[in-house]
Design a protein around this motif. Sequence first.
Motif, mmCIF file in Angstrom:
data_model
loop_
_atom_site.group_PDB
_atom_site.id
_atom_site.type_symbol
_atom_site.label_atom_id
_atom_site.label_comp_id
_atom_site.label_asym_id
_atom_site.label_seq_id
_atom_site.Cartn_x
_atom_site.Cartn_y
_atom_site.Cartn_z
ATOM 1 N N PHE A 17 -12.476 3.665 29.520
ATOM 2 C CA PHE A 17 -11.358 2.796 29.858
ATOM 3 C C PHE A 17 -11.012 2.951 31.335
ATOM 4 C CE2 PHE A 17 -10.858 4.044 25.434
ATOM 5 C CZ PHE A 17 -10.536 2.859 24.785
ATOM 6 N N ARG A 18 -10.796 1.845 31.995
ATOM 7 C CA ARG A 18 -10.275 1.892 33.362
ATOM 8 C C ARG A 18 -8.882 1.283 33.370
ATOM 9 N NH1 ARG A 18 -10.322 -2.816 36.381
ATOM 10 N NH2 ARG A 18 -11.250 -4.612 35.332
ATOM 11 N N ARG A 19 -8.038 1.796 34.239
ATOM 12 C CA ARG A 19 -6.707 1.239 34.362
ATOM 13 C C ARG A 19 -6.809 0.001 35.235
ATOM 14 N NH1 ARG A 19 -2.080 4.528 37.246
ATOM 15 N NH2 ARG A 19 -3.142 6.238 36.173
ATOM 16 N N ALA A 45 -7.295 5.657 26.145
ATOM 17 C CA ALA A 45 -8.096 6.601 25.356
ATOM 18 C C ALA A 45 -7.204 7.373 24.388
ATOM 19 C CB ALA A 45 -8.840 7.567 26.278
ATOM 20 N N ARG A 46 -6.014 7.776 24.855
ATOM 21 C CA ARG A 46 -5.063 8.474 23.988
ATOM 22 C C ARG A 46 -4.539 7.537 22.903
ATOM 23 N NH1 ARG A 46 -4.027 13.209 22.226
ATOM 24 N NH2 ARG A 46 -4.060 14.107 24.324
ATOM 25 N N ARG A 47 -4.267 6.283 23.259
ATOM 26 C CA ARG A 47 -3.795 5.313 22.263
ATOM 27 C C ARG A 47 -4.841 5.121 21.165
ATOM 28 N NH1 ARG A 47 -1.053 0.367 25.797
ATOM 29 N NH2 ARG A 47 -0.346 1.672 27.518
ATOM 30 N N ARG A 74 -11.921 6.974 35.277
ATOM 31 C CA ARG A 74 -11.988 6.490 33.900
ATOM 32 C C ARG A 74 -11.432 7.542 32.943
ATOM 33 N NH1 ARG A 74 -13.288 2.735 36.489
ATOM 34 N NH2 ARG A 74 -14.994 1.249 36.220
ATOM 35 N N ASP A 75 -10.896 7.065 31.835
ATOM 36 C CA ASP A 75 -10.620 7.900 30.675
ATOM 37 C C ASP A 75 -11.627 7.499 29.611
ATOM 38 O OD1 ASP A 75 -8.400 9.112 31.888
ATOM 39 O OD2 ASP A 75 -7.084 7.482 31.242
#
Length: 200
Positions: free
Chosen positions: A40-42, A55-57, A86-87
């Motif tokens: 995932f990128r912000r 990623a946490r979600r 990235r996450d």
Amino acid sequence: MKRITAEEYQRLRAGAEVLEADSFGDKVLRLADGTILKLFRRKRLLSSAAWYPYARRFADNAVAIRRRGIAVPEIIDIMRIPSLARDAVHYQPLPGVSLRQLLRAGMDVDTRQKLRTAFTRFVIELHDKGVYFRSLHLGNVLHLPDGSFGLIDIADARLRPWRLSRHLRRRNLRLLLAAAGESELVDTAAVLAGCRTEAS
């Protein structure tokens, strides 16, 4: 969230198959051991992802949705990769085939009708259990070997402590109904009624 270095990421990624990518880079990888790494990128500097990463979600939703009796991927780890900005979430994939793949492969009329009935009941079940799956389309629903269904790409799911209203049920169908040729696999009237009727 575990932080990993560029070298650790390259070791993890060694021998991986790219399942999805865009102009910014890899998005989903099948690692050499068969597990999945989703990156995932912000997209914006100021967004909720800054304090609650996707990623946490994804991982939190996996736990919460599984508790409601819906099959989702099993989380192995969540990590931050500063060198890539990235996450990532690392998980065991669900064994199954997406409904989009099944539909494109073709099936006889009776099989399609049975699948439509079962999938309609599954969508009703999601809504009855308070799962507002904003990415509801046939590519994100898997048909599992035992005939049940499971969800993938669950980072943007929202969970309510009560059954979804008719308004939310209608909103939740928008993406599915907008996909060409895919709306035929769900009985919209039955879903909006919120009752477990046979799909017609």
